[in-house]
Structures are given as structure tokens and as C-alpha cells.
Design an enzyme around this catalytic site. Structure first.
Site, mmCIF file in Angstrom:
data_model
loop_
_atom_site.group_PDB
_atom_site.id
_atom_site.type_symbol
_atom_site.label_atom_id
_atom_site.label_comp_id
_atom_site.label_asym_id
_atom_site.label_seq_id
_atom_site.Cartn_x
_atom_site.Cartn_y
_atom_site.Cartn_z
ATOM 1 N N SER A 7 0.856 -1.192 0.000
ATOM 2 C CA SER A 7 0.000 0.000 0.000
ATOM 3 C C SER A 7 0.887 1.234 0.000
ATOM 4 O O SER A 7 1.695 1.429 0.920
ATOM 5 C CB SER A 7 -0.871 0.024 1.263
ATOM 6 O OG SER A 7 -1.317 1.357 1.514
ATOM 7 N N HIS A 32 -1.300 -1.308 -4.142
ATOM 8 C CA HIS A 32 -2.569 -1.008 -3.468
ATOM 9 C C HIS A 32 -2.646 0.498 -3.234
ATOM 10 O O HIS A 32 -1.752 1.094 -2.613
ATOM 11 C CB HIS A 32 -2.611 -1.757 -2.130
ATOM 12 C CG HIS A 32 -3.886 -1.633 -1.353
ATOM 13 N ND1 HIS A 32 -4.968 -2.440 -1.593
ATOM 14 C CD2 HIS A 32 -4.221 -0.810 -0.349
ATOM 15 C CE1 HIS A 32 -5.932 -2.115 -0.720
ATOM 16 N NE2 HIS A 32 -5.508 -1.130 0.034
ATOM 17 N N ASP A 34 -4.738 3.445 -1.514
ATOM 18 C CA ASP A 34 -5.764 3.731 -0.505
ATOM 19 C C ASP A 34 -6.355 5.106 -0.742
ATOM 20 O O ASP A 34 -5.707 6.123 -0.482
ATOM 21 C CB ASP A 34 -5.145 3.667 0.894
ATOM 22 C CG ASP A 34 -4.948 2.236 1.334
ATOM 23 O OD1 ASP A 34 -3.843 1.889 1.775
ATOM 24 O OD2 ASP A 34 -5.913 1.458 1.215
ATOM 25 N N MET A 36 -8.877 7.934 0.201
ATOM 26 C CA MET A 36 -9.606 8.365 1.397
ATOM 27 C C MET A 36 -10.138 9.789 1.200
ATOM 28 O O MET A 36 -9.409 10.649 0.712
ATOM 29 C CB MET A 36 -8.662 8.338 2.608
ATOM 30 C CG MET A 36 -8.091 6.969 2.885
ATOM 31 S SD MET A 36 -6.917 7.040 4.273
ATOM 32 C CE MET A 36 -6.431 5.327 4.333
ATOM 33 N N HIS A 65 -8.552 0.862 -3.301
ATOM 34 C CA HIS A 65 -9.441 0.629 -2.155
ATOM 35 C C HIS A 65 -10.129 1.946 -1.860
ATOM 36 O O HIS A 65 -9.521 2.867 -1.320
ATOM 37 C CB HIS A 65 -8.561 0.159 -0.986
ATOM 38 C CG HIS A 65 -9.273 -0.020 0.303
ATOM 39 N ND1 HIS A 65 -8.586 -0.178 1.485
ATOM 40 C CD2 HIS A 65 -10.591 -0.072 0.622
ATOM 41 C CE1 HIS A 65 -9.453 -0.321 2.483
ATOM 42 N NE2 HIS A 65 -10.674 -0.247 1.972
ATOM 43 N N MET A 67 -12.088 4.154 0.099
ATOM 44 C CA MET A 67 -12.631 4.467 1.421
ATOM 45 C C MET A 67 -13.255 5.860 1.337
ATOM 46 O O MET A 67 -12.753 6.845 1.894
ATOM 47 C CB MET A 67 -11.525 4.417 2.486
ATOM 48 C CG MET A 67 -11.033 3.017 2.755
ATOM 49 S SD MET A 67 -9.485 2.957 3.656
ATOM 50 C CE MET A 67 -8.344 3.161 2.272
ATOM 51 N N MET A 136 -10.955 -5.947 6.228
ATOM 52 C CA MET A 136 -10.164 -4.944 6.926
ATOM 53 C C MET A 136 -9.782 -5.493 8.291
ATOM 54 O O MET A 136 -10.648 -5.865 9.100
ATOM 55 C CB MET A 136 -10.956 -3.641 7.093
ATOM 56 C CG MET A 136 -11.128 -2.837 5.817
ATOM 57 S SD MET A 136 -9.575 -2.468 5.000
ATOM 58 C CE MET A 136 -8.802 -1.419 6.221
ATOM 59 N N GLY A 141 -8.377 4.054 7.586
ATOM 60 C CA GLY A 141 -8.073 5.488 7.664
ATOM 61 C C GLY A 141 -6.598 5.773 7.832
ATOM 62 O O GLY A 141 -6.114 6.832 7.435
ATOM 63 N N PHE A 142 -5.870 4.804 8.396
ATOM 64 C CA PHE A 142 -4.459 5.097 8.660
ATOM 65 C C PHE A 142 -3.582 3.853 8.482
ATOM 66 O O PHE A 142 -4.024 2.737 8.733
ATOM 67 C CB PHE A 142 -4.278 5.610 10.106
ATOM 68 C CG PHE A 142 -5.121 6.830 10.396
ATOM 69 C CD1 PHE A 142 -6.383 6.686 10.958
ATOM 70 C CD2 PHE A 142 -4.678 8.099 10.044
ATOM 71 C CE1 PHE A 142 -7.193 7.801 11.201
ATOM 72 C CE2 PHE A 142 -5.478 9.213 10.281
ATOM 73 C CZ PHE A 142 -6.738 9.064 10.851
ATOM 74 N N GLY A 143 -2.337 4.058 8.082
ATOM 75 C CA GLY A 143 -1.372 2.968 8.097
ATOM 76 C C GLY A 143 -0.763 2.871 9.496
ATOM 77 O O GLY A 143 -0.999 3.715 10.355
ATOM 78 N N GLY A 144 0.000 1.805 9.727
ATOM 79 C CA GLY A 144 0.756 1.685 10.977
ATOM 80 C C GLY A 144 -0.048 1.236 12.182
ATOM 81 O O GLY A 144 0.442 1.301 13.311
ATOM 82 N N ASP A 174 -6.146 -6.538 4.853
ATOM 83 C CA ASP A 174 -5.567 -5.199 4.770
ATOM 84 C C ASP A 174 -5.522 -4.536 6.143
ATOM 85 O O ASP A 174 -6.550 -4.241 6.738
ATOM 86 C CB ASP A 174 -6.481 -4.383 3.820
ATOM 87 C CG ASP A 174 -5.982 -2.997 3.567
ATOM 88 O OD1 ASP A 174 -6.635 -2.282 2.789
ATOM 89 O OD2 ASP A 174 -4.946 -2.614 4.143
ATOM 90 N N GLY A 175 -4.259 -4.362 6.621
ATOM 91 C CA GLY A 175 -4.121 -3.580 7.857
ATOM 92 C C GLY A 175 -3.366 -4.329 8.937
ATOM 93 O O GLY A 175 -3.843 -5.331 9.448
#
Ligand code: DX5
Ligand code: ZN
Length: 218
Positions: A7, A32, A34, A36, A65, A67, A136, A141-144, A174-175
Site C-alpha cells: 500500500s 494497493h 488507498d 480516502m 481501495h 474508502m 479490513m 483510515g491510517f497505516g501503521g 488489509d491492515g
């Protein structure tokens, strides 16, 4: 075939071409993206313009993806920008069968995503029509973020449903994926592995991707 989909949300956008080259050398199969809008999720990322730039950089399939609220309004733009997979959120689309049908009519493969608190049961009627289901394993909404462990049961259950009814959709997760949990996620039934910060925030992007690709290919 197990698919590694880095991603780019966690990538260095000042060196996007170089970062994508590095994951390509690390065995990435897809990219990927993302998307948003700051409404469906509390973060704002990027849109079709960046996807167009990614399309010029790489020949790998682009897995977008969405979102976003009202994804129907932008599906055509994202496909024209070069997306190969378009995944919309079940929570956000009222006429999901119509949206999935339109994605396919426009020439992309159709995916449906569900958030951690959304039950698999909500997908029952759409499963015969989709090419991918995205589970999910973090709140979007966020990586990490950390992998939500109950996602493993969801993956296993979806795999059982897929085998029972002989469906051929891909299972994407994912995530919070990393080199410690990715094997268990693979054994649970995941086909497509979305990994952001474990690759792009690592000391060596290429070797991190290679390590993950080896772990899922075993
Ligand atoms: C979160 C995104 C994920 C995320 C993955 O809303 O959908 O794709 O970027 O990043 P990591 O691997 O860092 O959790
Ligand atoms: Zn994602």
C-alpha cells in the site's frame, strides 16, 4: 498464487517512482492505492490524478481501495486513471449489486470491503458476483495500526464459505500485516496481502518486501 500488494499510503510521496521500483524489485505483485475522502474515514489521501501517475510508473495491477462516500460517483474516473481492481465498502454502498455490476461493465475487477465490526453475513448475497473480498484487519483510515486478531476467524470463515459454495473470489486482507503475522494470515486463507508500513517504513523497502513475499510463498 499468493499476491503481495504494497500500500503506497505509507510511501514517501516525494519519491513515489523510486519507492514503487523498490517494491517491484522486492517481488510486489500489485500496487494497493488507498483512496480516502476524509468523510468515510477520518483521513484524506489522494485521488485519480495520483493513480494516473502510478499507472505511468508501473505495469503492475493497481488495486484501488475506495474508502470514500458515494464511490459510484468516481468509479469511472478511477478506472480511466488505470485501476485494475476497484474495491468499495459494503457499509457505504446501498445498491451494491448495481455498483459491482458497473465496475465489471467498465472493465475492472470488482471487490467489496468490510470493516472489522461488519459481519461476513452482510456479504452473503453479493459473493456470487465479486472477484475479491477485502477483510479490513484495522479500522480504515491510517497505516501503521495493529492487526485486529479476530480478523483471523473472519478469514477462516470466509475461506470455508468460498470452498463450500465453490466461489472463486480472492480473499484480500488489509491492515497491520507484518513478517510476524503474515504466515498465519496466509494459512487462514488470505490470497492478497496488503502491506503498508511494514514495507515502506522499514530500513530496506526491497528486502522487507522480499521477506514478506517469501513468507507467503512458502
Ligand atoms: C488503512 C488502509 C490500509 C493501510 C495498510 O485504511 O486501508 O491499506 O494503508 O497499512 P499498514 O500495513 O501500515 O497497516
Ligand atoms: Zn487499503
Amino acid at each position: 498464487m499468493k499476491t503481495l500488494a504494497p500500500s503506497i499510503l505509507s510511501a514517501d510521496f516525494g519519491n513515489l517512482a523510486q519507492q514503487i521500483r523498490m517494491v517491484e524489485m522486492g517481488g510486489a505483485d500489485w500496487i494497493h492505492c488507498d483512496i480516502m475522502d476524509g468523510k468515510f474515514v477520518p483521513n484524506l489521501s489522494f485521488g485519480p490524478l495520483v493513480v494516473e501517475a502510478v499507472r505511468k510508473i508501473t505495469k503492475l495491477p493497481i488495486d484501488s481501495h475506495l474508502m470514500i462516500q458515494r464511490p459510484d460517483d468516481l468509479i469511472e474516473e478511477f478506472i480511466n486513471a488505470g485501476c485494475n481492481y476497484i474495491t468499495v465498502h459494503q457499509e457505504e454502498v446501498v445498491h451494491l449489486h448495481r455498483t459491482v455490476t458497473r465496475i465489471k461493465e467498465l472493465g475492472a475487477k470488482a471487490g467489496v470491503a468490510i470493516n472489522p465490526a461488519t459481519p461476513l453475513d452482510s456479504l452473503v448475497e453479493i459473493l456470487p458476483f465479486v472477484e475479491m473480498i477485502l477483510i479490513m484487519s484495522v479500522n480504515p483510515g491510517f497505516g501503521g495500526q495493529s492487526f485486529i486478531e479476530t480478523s483471523l476467524t473472519k478469514i477462516r470463515t470466509l475461506k470455508e464459505i468460498k470452498e463450500t459454495f465453490d466461489y472463486d473470489f480472492l480473499i484480500e486482507v488489509d491492515g497491520g500485516l507484518n513478517n510476524k503475522n503474515i504466515k498465519e494470515i496466509s494459512e487462514a486463507g488470505c490470497d492478497v496481502f496488503v502491506v503498508g508500513s511494514s514495507i515502506f517504513s522499514s530500513d530496506n523497502i526491497t528486502s522487507s518486501a522480499l521477506e514478506l513475499k517469501n513468507l507467503i510463498s512458502q
